[in-house]
Design a protein around this motif. Sequence first.
Motif, PDB file in Angstrom:
ATOM      1  N   VAL A 134       0.844  -1.209   0.000  1.00 43.27           N
ATOM      2  CA  VAL A 134       0.000   0.000   0.000  1.00 43.27           C
ATOM      3  C   VAL A 134       0.874   1.251   0.000  1.00 43.27           C
ATOM      4  CG1 VAL A 134      -1.667   1.332   1.328  1.00 43.27           C
ATOM      5  CG2 VAL A 134      -1.981  -1.135   1.052  1.00 43.27           C
ATOM      6  N   LEU A 135       1.880   1.297   0.866  1.00 41.76           N
ATOM      7  CA  LEU A 135       2.759   2.466   0.912  1.00 41.76           C
ATOM      8  C   LEU A 135       3.594   2.577  -0.361  1.00 41.76           C
ATOM      9  CD1 LEU A 135       4.024   2.455   4.623  1.00 41.76           C
ATOM     10  CD2 LEU A 135       2.279   3.901   3.578  1.00 41.76           C
ATOM     11  N   GLY A 136       4.066   1.436  -0.874  1.00 43.28           N
ATOM     12  CA  GLY A 136       4.851   1.469  -2.110  1.00 43.28           C
ATOM     13  C   GLY A 136       4.042   2.003  -3.276  1.00 43.28           C
ATOM     14  N   LEU A 137       2.783   1.563  -3.403  1.00 41.60           N
ATOM     15  CA  LEU A 137       1.919   2.069  -4.473  1.00 41.60           C
ATOM     16  C   LEU A 137       1.601   3.543  -4.272  1.00 41.60           C
ATOM     17  CD1 LEU A 137       0.213   1.559  -6.982  1.00 41.60           C
ATOM     18  CD2 LEU A 137      -1.637   0.777  -5.495  1.00 41.60           C
ATOM     19  N   SER A 138       1.396   3.958  -3.031  1.00 46.41           N
ATOM     20  CA  SER A 138       1.106   5.374  -2.753  1.00 46.41           C
ATOM     21  C   SER A 138       2.286   6.255  -3.141  1.00 46.41           C
ATOM     22  CB  SER A 138       0.772   5.550  -1.267  1.00 46.41           C
ATOM     23  OG  SER A 138      -0.341   4.761  -0.891  1.00 46.41           O
ATOM     24  N   ILE A 139       3.494   5.824  -2.798  1.00 50.18           N
ATOM     25  CA  ILE A 139       4.674   6.614  -3.150  1.00 50.18           C
ATOM     26  C   ILE A 139       4.878   6.621  -4.659  1.00 50.18           C
ATOM     27  CG2 ILE A 139       7.187   6.717  -2.921  1.00 50.18           C
ATOM     28  CD1 ILE A 139       6.883   5.628  -0.110  1.00 50.18           C
ATOM     29  N   ALA A 140       4.608   5.489  -5.321  1.00 49.79           N
ATOM     30  CA  ALA A 140       4.732   5.436  -6.776  1.00 49.79           C
ATOM     31  C   ALA A 140       3.758   6.403  -7.442  1.00 49.79           C
ATOM     32  CB  ALA A 140       4.491   4.012  -7.272  1.00 49.79           C
ATOM     33  N   LEU A 141       2.532   6.459  -6.941  1.00 43.60           N
ATOM     34  CA  LEU A 141       1.557   7.410  -7.479  1.00 43.60           C
ATOM     35  C   LEU A 141       1.995   8.847  -7.227  1.00 43.60           C
ATOM     36  CD1 LEU A 141      -1.742   5.610  -6.385  1.00 43.60           C
ATOM     37  CD2 LEU A 141      -0.876   5.839  -8.733  1.00 43.60           C
ATOM     38  N   LEU A 142       2.580   9.091  -6.059  1.00 39.70           N
ATOM     39  CA  LEU A 142       3.075  10.429  -5.752  1.00 39.70           C
ATOM     40  C   LEU A 142       4.216  10.815  -6.693  1.00 39.70           C
ATOM     41  CD1 LEU A 142       3.131  12.931  -3.902  1.00 39.70           C
ATOM     42  CD2 LEU A 142       4.705  11.660  -2.407  1.00 39.70           C
ATOM     43  N   MET A 143       5.065   9.861  -7.032  1.00 38.63           N
ATOM     44  CA  MET A 143       6.196  10.145  -7.920  1.00 38.63           C
ATOM     45  C   MET A 143       5.746  10.558  -9.311  1.00 38.63           C
ATOM     46  SD  MET A 143       8.727   7.020  -6.768  1.00 38.63           S
ATOM     47  CE  MET A 143       9.966   7.386  -8.011  1.00 38.63           C
ATOM     48  N   ARG A 144       4.559  10.137  -9.726  1.00 37.12           N
ATOM     49  CA  ARG A 144       4.048  10.537 -11.045  1.00 37.12           C
ATOM     50  C   ARG A 144       3.489  11.947 -11.041  1.00 37.12           C
ATOM     51  NH1 ARG A 144       6.959   8.234 -13.827  1.00 37.12           N
ATOM     52  NH2 ARG A 144       5.720   9.101 -15.543  1.00 37.12           N
ATOM     53  N   ARG A 145       3.294  12.540  -9.880  1.00 40.86           N
ATOM     54  CA  ARG A 145       2.677  13.865  -9.789  1.00 40.86           C
ATOM     55  C   ARG A 145       3.673  14.964  -9.448  1.00 40.86           C
ATOM     56  NH1 ARG A 145      -2.816  14.259  -9.628  1.00 40.86           N
ATOM     57  NH2 ARG A 145      -3.979  12.314  -9.702  1.00 40.86           N
ATOM     58  N   VAL A 146       4.859  14.596  -8.979  1.00 42.86           N
ATOM     59  CA  VAL A 146       5.849  15.611  -8.612  1.00 42.86           C
ATOM     60  C   VAL A 146       6.695  15.951  -9.836  1.00 42.86           C
ATOM     61  CG1 VAL A 146       5.920  14.861  -6.208  1.00 42.86           C
ATOM     62  CG2 VAL A 146       7.487  13.831  -7.873  1.00 42.86           C
ATOM     63  N   THR A 147       7.501  16.984  -9.681  1.00 42.30           N
ATOM     64  CA  THR A 147       8.364  17.390 -10.788  1.00 42.30           C
ATOM     65  C   THR A 147       9.482  16.370 -10.999  1.00 42.30           C
ATOM     66  OG1 THR A 147       9.788  18.683  -9.311  1.00 42.30           O
ATOM     67  CG2 THR A 147       7.889  19.810 -10.309  1.00 42.30           C
ATOM     68  N   ARG A 148      10.153  16.475 -12.131  1.00 45.94           N
ATOM     69  CA  ARG A 148      11.204  15.521 -12.475  1.00 45.94           C
ATOM     70  C   ARG A 148      12.352  15.558 -11.467  1.00 45.94           C
ATOM     71  NH1 ARG A 148      14.367  15.182 -18.318  1.00 45.94           N
ATOM     72  NH2 ARG A 148      15.633  13.342 -17.817  1.00 45.94           N
ATOM     73  N   GLY A 149      12.711  16.765 -11.017  1.00 47.10           N
ATOM     74  CA  GLY A 149      13.802  16.874 -10.051  1.00 47.10           C
ATOM     75  C   GLY A 149      13.465  16.213  -8.725  1.00 47.10           C
ATOM     76  N   VAL A 150      12.254  16.436  -8.242  1.00 54.48           N
ATOM     77  CA  VAL A 150      11.828  15.809  -6.989  1.00 54.48           C
ATOM     78  C   VAL A 150      11.762  14.296  -7.152  1.00 54.48           C
ATOM     79  CG1 VAL A 150       9.965  15.653  -5.302  1.00 54.48           C
ATOM     80  CG2 VAL A 150      10.569  17.859  -6.283  1.00 54.48           C
ATOM     81  N   ARG A 151      11.281  13.834  -8.310  1.00 50.60           N
ATOM     82  CA  ARG A 151      11.209  12.390  -8.565  1.00 50.60           C
ATOM     83  C   ARG A 151      12.598  11.772  -8.559  1.00 50.60           C
ATOM     84  NH1 ARG A 151       9.448  12.308 -13.559  1.00 50.60           N
ATOM     85  NH2 ARG A 151       7.330  12.851 -12.884  1.00 50.60           N
ATOM     86  N   LEU A 152      13.555  12.451  -9.166  1.00 53.89           N
ATOM     87  CA  LEU A 152      14.933  11.953  -9.176  1.00 53.89           C
ATOM     88  C   LEU A 152      15.495  11.882  -7.769  1.00 53.89           C
ATOM     89  CD1 LEU A 152      17.429  11.080 -10.767  1.00 53.89           C
ATOM     90  CD2 LEU A 152      18.038  13.499 -10.996  1.00 53.89           C
ATOM     91  N   PHE A 153      15.226  12.901  -6.957  1.00 54.06           N
ATOM     92  CA  PHE A 153      15.693  12.900  -5.570  1.00 54.06           C
ATOM     93  C   PHE A 153      15.080  11.726  -4.804  1.00 54.06           C
ATOM     94  CE2 PHE A 153      14.863  14.097  -1.146  1.00 54.06           C
ATOM     95  CZ  PHE A 153      16.161  14.292  -0.697  1.00 54.06           C
ATOM     96  N   MET A 154      13.787  11.464  -5.019  1.00 58.67           N
ATOM     97  CA  MET A 154      13.129  10.354  -4.330  1.00 58.67           C
ATOM     98  C   MET A 154      13.737   9.018  -4.726  1.00 58.67           C
ATOM     99  SD  MET A 154       9.160  11.657  -4.584  1.00 58.67           S
ATOM    100  CE  MET A 154       8.504  10.209  -3.728  1.00 58.67           C
ATOM    101  N   VAL A 155      14.024   8.855  -6.014  1.00 62.32           N
ATOM    102  CA  VAL A 155      14.611   7.603  -6.487  1.00 62.32           C
ATOM    103  C   VAL A 155      15.994   7.389  -5.886  1.00 62.32           C
ATOM    104  CG1 VAL A 155      15.485   6.387  -8.516  1.00 62.32           C
ATOM    105  CG2 VAL A 155      13.275   7.544  -8.623  1.00 62.32           C
ATOM    106  N   VAL A 156      16.817   8.443  -5.878  1.00 65.12           N
ATOM    107  CA  VAL A 156      18.170   8.326  -5.321  1.00 65.12           C
ATOM    108  C   VAL A 156      18.112   8.007  -3.830  1.00 65.12           C
ATOM    109  CG1 VAL A 156      20.295   9.590  -4.834  1.00 65.12           C
ATOM    110  CG2 VAL A 156      19.187   9.827  -7.062  1.00 65.12           C
TER     111      VAL A 156
END
Length: 320
Positions: free
Chosen positions: A109-131
Amino acid sequence: MSVVESPATRPAAPAPIRPAASKKRKSDKTPWLLAIPALVLLAGLLGYPLVRMVVLSFQNMRLRELLSGATPPWVGFDNYTKVLTDSVFWGVTGRTVAFTIVSVLISVVLGLSIALLMRRVTRGVRLFMVVAMMFVWALPQLVAAQIFRWMTDSDFGVVNYLIDKIPGVDYANHSWFVNPWQGWSVITTLVVWAGIPFLAITLNAGLTQVPKELLEAATMDGATPWQSLRNIILPILKPLITIVTTLSVIWNFGLFTQAWVLRDGHPEPSFQTLATYSYTQAFGQSRYSLGSAIAVITVILMLGVMVFYIRQMFKIGEVE
């Protein structure tokens, strides 16, 4: 003057091109030939220990036989009878299953929620989250467990220090493992924290395959985000969610390092899992054959999950 072509002088029609059966047969064998080195390596690293463990479970290996090198006496199914009629074993099994269900459910549930959040944030924030999640994922389990052990320490733990700052709350010198519910909450938090990066990054990759046109059309038709998630995103991600959930079940069911380190190598009965219980019986009490029988039963319990995982992989391959 016209020239009439005779059958002898008429050019022969080109023969129909037929696929070579031999090439097809060779191509069918290619995946197996490429897999042979990996299969041989797995057979050497896992096959022999597994066979040895099964044989040992039908014997009565004691410390005397281990030191002298003598062949242990054959006892048949006595070890399995002892294990399957032991209420402690069934208590450990139920605890392991309950932990697996709770931890996997929270993780997915948390993994899917974070994945959905990653599709809504900017590219830079998404890259930071992945790293950031890659750093968490790369952290060895032993190191992560040691960090959580320090954070929840009754004397020097930062968690107790922060909670104690709340007005009206006294958490000084509080031990999280006196109460099994609190202790398992710490273990579950550690396992979920370590498992979310894999789930979030994998599901985020799956979300890239969801057509944006479908989501835009659903929004124009008045669908709410929850309706789009339930009717569009989840059906498309269902095969991927099934696979990552099955893998999480396999990993969490074999919980050992986190419980072992957090309890300083001596987990109390209320914190025993099948993996730690098998190890404790075999090496803590020198009941090697009994520990092997517990390990074999654990493998058998996991076979159903592994078969389900393999079936899902084949189904996805057939769809593709």
